[in-house]
Scaffold this active site. Sequence first.
Site, PDB file in Angstrom:
ATOM      1  N   HIS A   1      -3.795   1.505   7.892  1.00 17.72           N
ATOM      2  CA  HIS A   1      -2.435   2.069   7.854  1.00 17.72           C
ATOM      3  C   HIS A   1      -2.361   3.196   6.811  1.00 17.72           C
ATOM      4  O   HIS A   1      -1.838   4.279   7.089  1.00 17.72           O
ATOM      5  CB  HIS A   1      -1.453   0.936   7.518  1.00 17.72           C
ATOM      6  CG  HIS A   1      -0.026   1.351   7.408  1.00 17.72           C
ATOM      7  ND1 HIS A   1       0.949   0.916   8.282  1.00 17.72           N
ATOM      8  CD2 HIS A   1       0.613   2.170   6.521  1.00 17.72           C
ATOM      9  CE1 HIS A   1       2.114   1.454   7.936  1.00 17.72           C
ATOM     10  NE2 HIS A   1       1.939   2.209   6.867  1.00 17.72           N
ATOM     11  N   GLU A   2      -2.909   2.944   5.608  1.00 17.56           N
ATOM     12  CA  GLU A   2      -2.809   3.950   4.540  1.00 17.56           C
ATOM     13  C   GLU A   2      -3.698   5.167   4.822  1.00 17.56           C
ATOM     14  O   GLU A   2      -3.317   6.296   4.524  1.00 17.56           O
ATOM     15  CB  GLU A   2      -3.149   3.329   3.177  1.00 17.56           C
ATOM     16  CG  GLU A   2      -2.239   2.173   2.738  1.00 17.56           C
ATOM     17  CD  GLU A   2      -0.762   2.483   2.844  1.00 17.56           C
ATOM     18  OE1 GLU A   2      -0.356   3.654   2.711  1.00 17.56           O
ATOM     19  OE2 GLU A   2       0.014   1.535   3.088  1.00 17.56           O
TER      20      GLU A   2
ATOM     21  N   HIS B   1      -2.017   7.526   7.050  1.00 16.83           N
ATOM     22  CA  HIS B   1      -1.058   8.386   6.340  1.00 16.83           C
ATOM     23  C   HIS B   1      -1.732   9.658   5.831  1.00 16.83           C
ATOM     24  O   HIS B   1      -1.146  10.738   5.871  1.00 16.83           O
ATOM     25  CB  HIS B   1      -0.463   7.659   5.128  1.00 16.83           C
ATOM     26  CG  HIS B   1       0.742   6.829   5.437  1.00 16.83           C
ATOM     27  ND1 HIS B   1       1.899   7.361   5.977  1.00 16.83           N
ATOM     28  CD2 HIS B   1       0.994   5.511   5.264  1.00 16.83           C
ATOM     29  CE1 HIS B   1       2.794   6.391   6.117  1.00 16.83           C
ATOM     30  NE2 HIS B   1       2.273   5.266   5.694  1.00 16.83           N
TER      31      HIS B   1
ATOM     32  N   GLY C   1       0.836  -1.189   0.000  1.00 17.33           N
ATOM     33  CA  GLY C   1       0.000   0.000   0.000  1.00 17.33           C
ATOM     34  C   GLY C   1       0.874   1.242   0.000  1.00 17.33           C
ATOM     35  O   GLY C   1       2.029   1.200   0.431  1.00 17.33           O
TER      36      GLY C   1
ATOM     37  N   CYS D   1       6.400  -0.298   6.860  1.00 21.40           N
ATOM     38  CA  CYS D   1       5.973   0.885   6.116  1.00 21.40           C
ATOM     39  C   CYS D   1       7.092   1.270   5.157  1.00 21.40           C
ATOM     40  O   CYS D   1       8.262   1.263   5.545  1.00 21.40           O
ATOM     41  CB  CYS D   1       5.707   2.019   7.098  1.00 21.40           C
ATOM     42  SG  CYS D   1       5.224   3.561   6.312  1.00 21.40           S
ATOM     43  N   LEU D   2       6.751   1.613   3.919  1.00 25.14           N
ATOM     44  CA  LEU D   2       7.780   1.981   2.945  1.00 25.14           C
ATOM     45  C   LEU D   2       8.526   3.249   3.356  1.00 25.14           C
ATOM     46  O   LEU D   2       9.628   3.494   2.882  1.00 25.14           O
ATOM     47  CB  LEU D   2       7.157   2.159   1.551  1.00 25.14           C
ATOM     48  CG  LEU D   2       6.583   0.885   0.906  1.00 25.14           C
ATOM     49  CD1 LEU D   2       5.941   1.213  -0.435  1.00 25.14           C
ATOM     50  CD2 LEU D   2       7.655  -0.181   0.735  1.00 25.14           C
TER      51      LEU D   2
ATOM     52  N   GLN E   1       2.913  10.020   1.125  1.00 21.17           N
ATOM     53  CA  GLN E   1       4.227   9.362   1.101  1.00 21.17           C
ATOM     54  C   GLN E   1       5.034   9.711  -0.136  1.00 21.17           C
ATOM     55  O   GLN E   1       6.223   9.396  -0.210  1.00 21.17           O
ATOM     56  CB  GLN E   1       4.060   7.836   1.172  1.00 21.17           C
ATOM     57  CG  GLN E   1       3.659   7.335   2.547  1.00 21.17           C
ATOM     58  CD  GLN E   1       3.547   5.822   2.553  1.00 21.17           C
ATOM     59  OE1 GLN E   1       2.570   5.274   2.068  1.00 21.17           O
ATOM     60  NE2 GLN E   1       4.559   5.142   3.060  1.00 21.17           N
TER      61      GLN E   1
HETATM   62 ZN    ZN Z   1       3.111   3.382   5.665  1.00 23.76          ZN
END
Ligand code: ZN
Length: 170
Positions: A132-133, A136, A43, A90-91, A48
């Site tokens: 999670h997304e 963000h 995701g 997380c990226l 991000q």
């Molecule tokens: Zn993340």
Amino acid sequence: MNILKYPDPRLRVKCKPLSEINDKIRQDANEMIELMLKAEGVGLAASQVGLDYRMIVIRQILENGERKVLAFINPEITKKEGVIHEEEGCLSFPGIYAKVTRAQKIEITAVNLEGEELKIEVSDYLSRVFQHEIDHLNGVLFADRLSPAQKIALSSKLKKMEKDFQDKNK
Ligand code: ZN
């Protein structure tokens, strides 16, 4: 476009709802999907990659094993049920993993790239990914959701990321 890493202040932006879907948005979605797949993520949220509007892309693996990537615009959680406590990454925090408490099942409303309204229910793994997304988009990072003990355990890794960021942006 590239994936911002903690503690980039742009990760703290509270993204605005989108009122129109145009070619620029579709182009952004395609670039986000490409970046996410290249990074082997599941995701990615607009904040991000430095965008300030409410769009997330999510990779789903269907029951028949087929992979599908979809963009969700203005996603909103309308119902939450149950509790799960599973490991997340997380990226924007490469190499950092920690257990986070989330709702087990959620109902979401969103709009797709064709402008169609969606109402979907997801549970377990996908429920976590969506929460999670969507966090963000509100400027909330998974590290914010850790317990005090978890924060201490990860503090040296987080401090290192903070220092790397400072060094890079001197
Ligand atoms: Zn993340």
